[in-house]
Design a protein around this motif. Structure first.
Motif, PDB file in Angstrom:
ATOM      1  N   LEU A 190       0.859  -1.188   0.000  1.00 55.89           N
ATOM      2  CA  LEU A 190       0.000   0.000   0.000  1.00 55.89           C
ATOM      3  C   LEU A 190       0.896   1.239   0.000  1.00 55.89           C
ATOM      4  CD1 LEU A 190      -2.423  -1.238   2.804  1.00 55.89           C
ATOM      5  CD2 LEU A 190      -2.868  -1.270   0.337  1.00 55.89           C
ATOM      6  N   PRO A 191       1.564   1.518  -1.115  1.00 51.75           N
ATOM      7  CA  PRO A 191       2.570   2.594  -1.143  1.00 51.75           C
ATOM      8  C   PRO A 191       2.003   3.973  -0.830  1.00 51.75           C
ATOM      9  CG  PRO A 191       2.066   1.800  -3.361  1.00 51.75           C
ATOM     10  CD  PRO A 191       1.433   0.838  -2.421  1.00 51.75           C
ATOM     11  N   ALA A 240       2.538   4.465   2.826  1.00 55.28           N
ATOM     12  CA  ALA A 240       3.816   4.012   3.384  1.00 55.28           C
ATOM     13  C   ALA A 240       4.332   4.961   4.460  1.00 55.28           C
ATOM     14  CB  ALA A 240       4.849   3.872   2.264  1.00 55.28           C
ATOM     15  N   ASP A 241       4.261   6.260   4.209  1.00 52.82           N
ATOM     16  CA  ASP A 241       4.770   7.214   5.195  1.00 52.82           C
ATOM     17  C   ASP A 241       3.962   7.170   6.488  1.00 52.82           C
ATOM     18  OD1 ASP A 241       6.710   8.013   3.410  1.00 52.82           O
ATOM     19  OD2 ASP A 241       5.593   9.768   2.689  1.00 52.82           O
ATOM     20  N   ARG A 242       2.651   7.082   6.364  1.00 53.10           N
ATOM     21  CA  ARG A 242       1.808   7.041   7.570  1.00 53.10           C
ATOM     22  C   ARG A 242       2.010   5.738   8.342  1.00 53.10           C
ATOM     23  NH1 ARG A 242      -4.110   8.154   5.599  1.00 53.10           N
ATOM     24  NH2 ARG A 242      -4.528   8.308   7.856  1.00 53.10           N
ATOM     25  N   THR A 291       3.870  -3.632 -15.034  1.00 55.47           N
ATOM     26  CA  THR A 291       3.636  -2.358 -14.357  1.00 55.47           C
ATOM     27  C   THR A 291       2.664  -2.570 -13.226  1.00 55.47           C
ATOM     28  OG1 THR A 291       1.832  -1.835 -15.871  1.00 55.47           O
ATOM     29  CG2 THR A 291       4.040  -1.084 -16.489  1.00 55.47           C
ATOM     30  N   ALA A 292       2.544  -1.563 -12.358  1.00 51.60           N
ATOM     31  CA  ALA A 292       1.645  -1.655 -11.211  1.00 51.60           C
ATOM     32  C   ALA A 292       0.434  -0.782 -11.442  1.00 51.60           C
ATOM     33  CB  ALA A 292       2.360  -1.223  -9.946  1.00 51.60           C
ATOM     34  N   ARG A 293      -0.738  -1.342 -11.099  1.00 53.63           N
ATOM     35  CA  ARG A 293      -1.946  -0.549 -11.156  1.00 53.63           C
ATOM     36  C   ARG A 293      -2.026   0.324  -9.920  1.00 53.63           C
ATOM     37  NH1 ARG A 293      -6.220  -5.208 -12.582  1.00 53.63           N
ATOM     38  NH2 ARG A 293      -4.998  -6.216 -10.950  1.00 53.63           N
ATOM     39  N   SER A 294      -2.526   1.526 -10.086  1.00 51.38           N
ATOM     40  CA  SER A 294      -2.541   2.493  -8.982  1.00 51.38           C
ATOM     41  C   SER A 294      -3.481   2.048  -7.886  1.00 51.38           C
ATOM     42  CB  SER A 294      -2.956   3.874  -9.501  1.00 51.38           C
ATOM     43  OG  SER A 294      -4.270   3.808 -10.034  1.00 51.38           O
ATOM     44  N   THR A 295      -3.164   2.485  -6.671  1.00 55.18           N
ATOM     45  CA  THR A 295      -3.992   2.180  -5.514  1.00 55.18           C
ATOM     46  C   THR A 295      -5.277   2.982  -5.580  1.00 55.18           C
ATOM     47  OG1 THR A 295      -2.026   1.813  -4.214  1.00 55.18           O
ATOM     48  CG2 THR A 295      -4.063   2.219  -2.988  1.00 55.18           C
ATOM     49  N   ARG A 296      -6.394   2.293  -5.385  1.00 57.98           N
ATOM     50  CA  ARG A 296      -7.669   2.992  -5.375  1.00 57.98           C
ATOM     51  C   ARG A 296      -8.084   3.205  -3.937  1.00 57.98           C
ATOM     52  NH1 ARG A 296     -11.715  -0.376  -8.894  1.00 57.98           N
ATOM     53  NH2 ARG A 296     -10.728  -2.061  -7.723  1.00 57.98           N
ATOM     54  N   GLN A 297      -8.444   4.450  -3.602  1.00 55.08           N
ATOM     55  CA  GLN A 297      -8.842   4.788  -2.270  1.00 55.08           C
ATOM     56  C   GLN A 297     -10.300   5.235  -2.283  1.00 55.08           C
ATOM     57  OE1 GLN A 297      -6.218   7.424  -0.272  1.00 55.08           O
ATOM     58  NE2 GLN A 297      -4.407   6.566  -1.202  1.00 55.08           N
TER      59      GLN A 297
END
Length: 232
Positions: free
Chosen positions: A169-170, A173-175, A222-228
């Motif tokens: 869950l990039p 990542a910071d949180r 490739t990576a699919r974007s994270t959906r929020q």
């Protein structure tokens, strides 16, 4: 006459009587050395303490005379140094924080994420913010394990869980790393958490529940974007 004491005679016809001075002095010294004359003397420890405080007083006086502003200036300097040390301790935590922060996140038998959330809410209701933060961090990691985003590993630390979850869950990542530091600080660093710390972990927990992981595309690599957002 040198070394001898002269005593006047009772009449002018009698010669003066001389008494050796050294035996008299020795007799007086022996008399004064008797214990009865020293019962109220300070003990050896008291004399040592008196000497120490005299040294401190001289040192303080010397430092005050060399400091701009005298005694007031010296007091200001001391208060500044104490405040700086306190701020440094608060920022870095106790010296052994890094050594002990490698302990496992879960010290007891495995429990569900819902159980950890309920325990966190119960602690928060009583104002026990350190325990509330700990339970919420455990709820976050257990929830990720229950969703198979992390493998179930009892010996995992908070830092390891945050690093592994951040790869899946990039966007968070910071949180996740900040949450792990919060957990380590209150658990091993001797810090005190507050309500805001607990609320931050609660919001992160809710956001993670609504987030889908980034999946690698098998054909393009490739990576699919994270959906929020809210789950359907």
């Amino acid at each position: 006459m040198t070394g001898r004491a002269v005593l006047a005679a009772g009449s002018g016809d009698e010669p003066p009587v001389t008494v050796p001075r050294d035996p008299a002095r020795d007799a007086a010294r022996r008399e004064l050395s008797k214990r009865m004359y020293h019962e109220n003397d300070p003990s050896l420890l008291q004399r040592a303490l008196n000497a120490f405080w005299d040294w401190v007083d001289r040192l303080f006086g010397t430092a005050a005379s060399a400091t701009p502003g005298g005694t007031v200036g010296l007091v200001v300097v001391i208060l500044f140094v104490v405040a700086a040390l306190a701020a440094l301790w608060w920022r870095l935590g106790t010296p052994d924080r890094r050594a002990v922060s490698a302990a496992a996140l879960f010290a007891e038998r495995p429990r569900s994420a819902a159980h950890h959330r309920a325990a966190g809410e119960a602690h928060a209701a009583q104002g026990h913010w350190n325990q509330a933060v700990q339970e919420r961090m455990r709820a976050i990691v257990r929830s990720l394990e229950e969703r198979a985003l992390l493998d179930t590993r009892p010996g995992r630390t908070a830092d390891e869980a945050a690093a592994e979850a951040g790869r899946v869950l990039p966007a968070h990542a910071d949180r996740l790393r900040a949450a792990a530091r919060e957990f380590d600080d209150v658990t091993y660093g001797g810090r005190r958490a507050g309500e805001q710390s607990y609320r931050r972990l609660t919001e992160l927990d809710h956001d993670l529940e609504r987030t889908r992981p980034t999946l690698a595309d098998s054909t393009t690599g490739t990576a699919r974007s994270t959906r929020q957002g809210a789950a359907e």
